[in-house]
Write a protein that holds these residues in place. Sequence first.
Motif, PDB file in Angstrom:
ATOM      1  N   LEU A 265       0.839  -1.201   0.000  1.00 58.46           N
ATOM      2  CA  LEU A 265       0.000   0.000   0.000  1.00 58.46           C
ATOM      3  C   LEU A 265       0.869   1.244   0.000  1.00 58.46           C
ATOM      4  O   LEU A 265       1.973   1.240   0.563  1.00 58.46           O
ATOM      5  CB  LEU A 265      -0.891   0.013   1.243  1.00 58.46           C
ATOM      6  CG  LEU A 265      -1.772  -1.218   1.457  1.00 58.46           C
ATOM      7  CD1 LEU A 265      -2.443  -1.147   2.817  1.00 58.46           C
ATOM      8  CD2 LEU A 265      -2.793  -1.352   0.353  1.00 58.46           C
ATOM      9  N   ASP A 266       0.360   2.335  -0.594  1.00 54.78           N
ATOM     10  CA  ASP A 266       1.077   3.601  -0.511  1.00 54.78           C
ATOM     11  C   ASP A 266       0.662   4.349   0.758  1.00 54.78           C
ATOM     12  O   ASP A 266      -0.093   3.823   1.586  1.00 54.78           O
ATOM     13  CB  ASP A 266       0.867   4.433  -1.777  1.00 54.78           C
ATOM     14  CG  ASP A 266      -0.560   4.920  -1.978  1.00 54.78           C
ATOM     15  OD1 ASP A 266      -1.388   4.836  -1.042  1.00 54.78           O
ATOM     16  OD2 ASP A 266      -0.860   5.392  -3.095  1.00 54.78           O
ATOM     17  N   GLU A 267       1.141   5.562   0.908  1.00 54.11           N
ATOM     18  CA  GLU A 267       0.872   6.351   2.123  1.00 54.11           C
ATOM     19  C   GLU A 267      -0.613   6.630   2.336  1.00 54.11           C
ATOM     20  O   GLU A 267      -1.057   6.850   3.458  1.00 54.11           O
ATOM     21  CB  GLU A 267       1.618   7.696   2.072  1.00 54.11           C
ATOM     22  CG  GLU A 267       3.107   7.604   1.890  1.00 54.11           C
ATOM     23  CD  GLU A 267       3.498   7.379   0.433  1.00 54.11           C
ATOM     24  OE1 GLU A 267       2.814   7.857  -0.488  1.00 54.11           O
ATOM     25  OE2 GLU A 267       4.508   6.685   0.221  1.00 54.11           O
ATOM     26  N   LYS A 268      -1.391   6.623   1.264  1.00 51.45           N
ATOM     27  CA  LYS A 268      -2.831   6.885   1.354  1.00 51.45           C
ATOM     28  C   LYS A 268      -3.649   5.598   1.370  1.00 51.45           C
ATOM     29  O   LYS A 268      -4.850   5.620   1.149  1.00 51.45           O
ATOM     30  CB  LYS A 268      -3.272   7.777   0.199  1.00 51.45           C
ATOM     31  CG  LYS A 268      -2.643   9.153   0.255  1.00 51.45           C
ATOM     32  CD  LYS A 268      -3.146  10.018  -0.865  1.00 51.45           C
ATOM     33  CE  LYS A 268      -2.498  11.392  -0.780  1.00 51.45           C
ATOM     34  NZ  LYS A 268      -2.983  12.278  -1.826  1.00 51.45           N
ATOM     35  N   GLN A 269      -2.976   4.465   1.623  1.00 49.84           N
ATOM     36  CA  GLN A 269      -3.613   3.146   1.714  1.00 49.84           C
ATOM     37  C   GLN A 269      -4.181   2.665   0.383  1.00 49.84           C
ATOM     38  O   GLN A 269      -5.099   1.849   0.350  1.00 49.84           O
ATOM     39  CB  GLN A 269      -4.692   3.116   2.808  1.00 49.84           C
ATOM     40  CG  GLN A 269      -4.181   3.526   4.180  1.00 49.84           C
ATOM     41  CD  GLN A 269      -3.034   2.653   4.661  1.00 49.84           C
ATOM     42  OE1 GLN A 269      -3.117   1.446   4.603  1.00 49.84           O
ATOM     43  NE2 GLN A 269      -1.969   3.270   5.119  1.00 49.84           N
ATOM     44  N   ASN A 270      -3.638   3.159  -0.733  1.00 46.21           N
ATOM     45  CA  ASN A 270      -4.023   2.674  -2.055  1.00 46.21           C
ATOM     46  C   ASN A 270      -3.131   1.496  -2.428  1.00 46.21           C
ATOM     47  O   ASN A 270      -1.916   1.542  -2.220  1.00 46.21           O
ATOM     48  CB  ASN A 270      -3.879   3.777  -3.116  1.00 46.21           C
ATOM     49  CG  ASN A 270      -4.809   4.931  -2.865  1.00 46.21           C
ATOM     50  OD1 ASN A 270      -6.000   4.733  -2.641  1.00 46.21           O
ATOM     51  ND2 ASN A 270      -4.283   6.137  -2.888  1.00 46.21           N
TER      52      ASN A 270
END
Length: 73
Positions: free
Chosen positions: A25-30
């Motif tokens: 996941l990326d920092e925005k939970q994507n």
Amino acid sequence: MIISLGGSFDESSSEPIVEYLVTVLDEKQNETFQQNFNNLEKAVDFVNDRYGLWSFEELKANDGDGCGSCEAH
């Protein structure tokens, strides 16, 4: 990064297949990446090889049942 439990269906044998999904996941939970494995140890080995070393330990307690019996608590 997470390892989650998933499943699929084997049409040739009509049996469900348990899968372990490694998701980055990326920092925005994507979700940025996902790979499926047929057992948990292979999923953990993939994460260790790519991102560092995590140990694989059986945390089930030998006695009792229910949530309070888990050694992780």
